[in-house]
Scaffold this motif. Structure first.
Motif, PDB file in Angstrom:
ATOM      1  N   ILE A 106       0.864  -1.201  -0.073  1.00 47.60           N
ATOM      2  CA  ILE A 106       0.010  -0.564   0.190  1.00 47.60           C
ATOM      3  C   ILE A 106       1.109   0.957   0.048  1.00 47.60           C
ATOM      4  N   THR A 107       2.467   0.761   0.656  1.00 46.47           N
ATOM      5  CA  THR A 107       2.997   2.443   0.348  1.00 46.47           C
ATOM      6  C   THR A 107       4.086   2.903  -0.634  1.00 46.47           C
ATOM      7  N   MET A 108       4.004   2.041  -1.135  1.00 46.92           N
ATOM      8  CA  MET A 108       4.046   1.283  -2.456  1.00 46.92           C
ATOM      9  C   MET A 108       3.619   2.395  -3.037  1.00 46.92           C
ATOM     10  N   VAL A 109       2.245   2.289  -3.625  1.00 43.72           N
ATOM     11  CA  VAL A 109       1.286   2.601  -4.615  1.00 43.72           C
ATOM     12  C   VAL A 109       0.610   3.701  -4.135  1.00 43.72           C
ATOM     13  N   THR A 110       0.499   4.138  -2.595  1.00 46.18           N
ATOM     14  CA  THR A 110      -0.093   5.436  -3.110  1.00 46.18           C
ATOM     15  C   THR A 110       0.459   6.665  -2.236  1.00 46.18           C
ATOM     16  N   GLU A 111       2.028   5.872  -2.012  1.00 51.74           N
ATOM     17  CA  GLU A 111       2.536   7.453  -1.222  1.00 51.74           C
ATOM     18  C   GLU A 111       3.247   8.374  -1.927  1.00 51.74           C
ATOM     19  N   LYS A 112       4.071   9.866  -1.648  1.00 56.12           N
ATOM     20  CA  LYS A 112       4.307  10.465  -2.869  1.00 56.12           C
ATOM     21  C   LYS A 112       5.310  10.093  -3.692  1.00 56.12           C
ATOM     22  N   ILE A 113       5.261  10.429  -4.275  1.00 53.34           N
ATOM     23  CA  ILE A 113       6.726   9.451  -5.473  1.00 53.34           C
ATOM     24  C   ILE A 113       7.795  10.666  -5.767  1.00 53.34           C
ATOM     25  N   GLU A 114       9.281  10.311  -5.236  1.00 51.83           N
ATOM     26  CA  GLU A 114      10.047  11.029  -5.491  1.00 51.83           C
ATOM     27  C   GLU A 114      10.981  10.580  -6.718  1.00 51.83           C
ATOM     28  N   ASP A 115      11.764  11.466  -7.796  1.00 54.85           N
ATOM     29  CA  ASP A 115      12.112  11.356  -8.734  1.00 54.85           C
ATOM     30  C   ASP A 115      13.579  10.219  -8.757  1.00 54.85           C
ATOM     31  N   TYR A 174     -11.663 -12.777   2.887  1.00 57.07           N
ATOM     32  CA  TYR A 174     -12.322 -11.735   2.519  1.00 57.07           C
ATOM     33  C   TYR A 174     -13.194 -11.966   1.172  1.00 57.07           C
ATOM     34  N   GLY A 175     -14.157 -11.154   1.012  1.00 55.12           N
ATOM     35  CA  GLY A 175     -14.536 -11.840  -0.702  1.00 55.12           C
ATOM     36  C   GLY A 175     -14.541 -10.883  -1.458  1.00 55.12           C
ATOM     37  N   TYR A 176     -13.621  -9.568  -1.121  1.00 52.23           N
ATOM     38  CA  TYR A 176     -13.602  -8.348  -1.974  1.00 52.23           C
ATOM     39  C   TYR A 176     -12.486  -8.130  -1.871  1.00 52.23           C
ATOM     40  N   ALA A 177     -11.257  -8.708  -1.945  1.00 50.56           N
ATOM     41  CA  ALA A 177     -10.073  -8.769  -2.574  1.00 50.56           C
ATOM     42  C   ALA A 177     -10.162  -7.673  -3.268  1.00 50.56           C
ATOM     43  N   LYS A 178     -10.490  -8.355  -5.067  1.00 50.33           N
ATOM     44  CA  LYS A 178     -10.327  -7.403  -6.103  1.00 50.33           C
ATOM     45  C   LYS A 178     -10.628  -6.228  -6.464  1.00 50.33           C
ATOM     46  N   SER A 179     -11.752  -5.995  -5.454  1.00 56.46           N
ATOM     47  CA  SER A 179     -12.708  -4.060  -5.358  1.00 56.46           C
ATOM     48  C   SER A 179     -11.982  -3.275  -4.157  1.00 56.46           C
ATOM     49  N   LEU A 180     -10.785  -4.680  -3.200  1.00 57.95           N
ATOM     50  CA  LEU A 180     -10.361  -3.315  -2.661  1.00 57.95           C
ATOM     51  C   LEU A 180      -9.252  -2.866  -2.511  1.00 57.95           C
ATOM     52  N   ALA A 181      -8.375  -3.940  -3.214  1.00 58.87           N
ATOM     53  CA  ALA A 181      -7.137  -4.177  -4.759  1.00 58.87           C
ATOM     54  C   ALA A 181      -6.820  -2.617  -5.251  1.00 58.87           C
ATOM     55  N   SER A 182      -8.482  -3.032  -6.057  1.00 58.32           N
ATOM     56  CA  SER A 182      -7.833  -1.466  -6.941  1.00 58.32           C
ATOM     57  C   SER A 182      -8.626  -0.276  -6.843  1.00 58.32           C
ATOM     58  N   SER A 183      -9.599  -0.335  -5.101  1.00 59.30           N
ATOM     59  CA  SER A 183      -9.868   0.966  -4.167  1.00 59.30           C
ATOM     60  C   SER A 183      -8.530   1.713  -4.052  1.00 59.30           C
ATOM     61  N   ILE A 184      -8.040   0.413  -4.067  1.00 61.03           N
ATOM     62  CA  ILE A 184      -6.374   1.376  -3.200  1.00 61.03           C
ATOM     63  C   ILE A 184      -5.356   1.705  -4.116  1.00 61.03           C
ATOM     64  N   VAL A 185      -5.662   1.539  -5.314  1.00 59.76           N
ATOM     65  CA  VAL A 185      -4.450   1.586  -6.032  1.00 59.76           C
ATOM     66  C   VAL A 185      -5.534   3.064  -6.460  1.00 59.76           C
ATOM     67  N   GLU A 186      -6.706   2.898  -7.438  1.00 61.41           N
ATOM     68  CA  GLU A 186      -7.161   4.115  -8.472  1.00 61.41           C
ATOM     69  C   GLU A 186      -7.314   4.947  -7.147  1.00 61.41           C
ATOM     70  N   GLY A 187      -8.119   5.254  -5.511  1.00 60.64           N
ATOM     71  CA  GLY A 187      -8.391   5.588  -4.781  1.00 60.64           C
ATOM     72  C   GLY A 187      -7.795   6.479  -4.379  1.00 60.64           C
ATOM     73  N   SER A 188      -6.303   6.636  -4.686  1.00 63.88           N
ATOM     74  CA  SER A 188      -5.373   6.487  -4.032  1.00 63.88           C
ATOM     75  C   SER A 188      -4.793   8.091  -4.833  1.00 63.88           C
ATOM     76  N   LEU A 189      -4.804   7.750  -6.233  1.00 62.34           N
ATOM     77  CA  LEU A 189      -4.699   8.678  -6.724  1.00 62.34           C
ATOM     78  C   LEU A 189      -6.284   9.831  -6.725  1.00 62.34           C
ATOM     79  N   HIS A 190      -7.138   9.796  -7.131  1.00 63.35           N
ATOM     80  CA  HIS A 190      -8.239  10.776  -6.340  1.00 63.35           C
ATOM     81  C   HIS A 190      -8.029  11.213  -5.106  1.00 63.35           C
ATOM     82  N   GLN A 191      -7.345  10.849  -4.417  1.00 58.92           N
ATOM     83  CA  GLN A 191      -7.623  11.135  -2.489  1.00 58.92           C
ATOM     84  C   GLN A 191      -6.182  12.666  -2.887  1.00 58.92           C
ATOM     85  N   HIS A 192      -4.494  11.757  -3.969  1.00 59.53           N
ATOM     86  CA  HIS A 192      -4.126  12.496  -3.430  1.00 59.53           C
ATOM     87  C   HIS A 192      -4.873  14.075  -4.822  1.00 59.53           C
ATOM     88  N   PHE A 193      -5.543  14.091  -5.421  1.00 60.74           N
ATOM     89  CA  PHE A 193      -6.145  14.724  -6.432  1.00 60.74           C
ATOM     90  C   PHE A 193      -6.549  16.262  -5.710  1.00 60.74           C
TER      91      PHE A 193
END
Length: 224
Positions: A106-115, A174-193
């Motif tokens: 989660i940290t890798m795909v949601t954190e602020k990216i440095e060059d 847990y029956g929603y692993a796919k939805s949770l994972a895609s929400s983490i990746v896509e949702g983090s972009l939205h939260q940063h925005f």
């Protein structure tokens, strides 16, 4: 990690480009300056003519690499998710505890990216800003199903599938692993925005990052 990544070529689906930009100085310059220009003016008003003027090259020379600015954006996003996948793999390898592994992912795909200085012609920090602002434009099109069949989004889906596997390690019931994972990746972009532009509708700010939010959400969701 940087020394390892410097020796790895990020693979991008060859159907996305006409000529691989990584194979020439001009191609690398197109990638380098397109990232900066899109960040400066936005994808809507970005054109190959403006890019050509910036790199002192004919507009036609850019078309020898990409048939449209849409394909260029798909290329940039594919490269980004390929780079992200390598970081994700290295950061979670040899981690035994599933929840700790998920936190790392989660940290890798949601954190602020440095060059990353190991990729001289690509500024990942600026590219991350483009992904936050423009990534949905790569698939919110009429051609999304055809481009999906062509494998344009395969690396993006691989990143999500890796997180799905970790979630299933944490809680196989847990029956929603796919939805949770895609929400983490896509949702983090939205939260940063939202954090940068629409601050009143998110709790994410300088003190509470999207990373903290999604780790908290995942822990509470998967512990039920």
């Amino acid at each position: 990690m940087k020394s390892i990544l410097s020796n790895i070529k990020i693979q991008v689906n060859e159907k996305i480009y006409v000529k691989d930009p990584e194979t020439s100085t001009l191609g690398k310059k197109i990638i380098q300056e397109s990232i900066v220009l899109i960040d400066e003016i936005g994808f809507e008003v970005f054109t190959f003519k403006k890019l050509g003027e910036r790199i002192n090259s004919n507009e036609s020379s850019i078309y020898r690499y990409f048939e449209s600015k849409h394909k260029l954006l798909v290329y940039l996003s594919s490269w980004y998710w390929g780079w992200m996948e390598y970081r994700l793999v290295f950061s979670t390898s040899n981690i035994v505890d599933p929840m700790e592994k998920l936190k790392r992912a989660i940290t890798m795909v949601t954190e602020k990216i440095e060059d990353d200085s190991s990729t001289l012609h690509i500024n990942e920090s600026i590219l991350n800003k483009i992904i936050i602002a423009e990534f949905t434009k790569t698939f919110l099109t009429k051609e999304v199903d055809e481009e999906n069949r062509e494998g344009f989004f395969l690396v993006y889906k691989r990143v999500i599938n890796r997180i799905i596997e970790i979630i299933q390690e944490v809680n196989p019931e847990y029956g929603y692993a796919k939805s949770l994972a895609s929400s983490i990746v896509e949702g983090s972009l939205h939260q940063h925005f939202l954090k940068d532009h629409l601050k009143t509708i998110t709790n994410c700010n300088e003190n509470n990052s999207p990373t903290q939010f999604y780790i908290d959400l995942s822990q509470k969701t998967l512990s039920k």
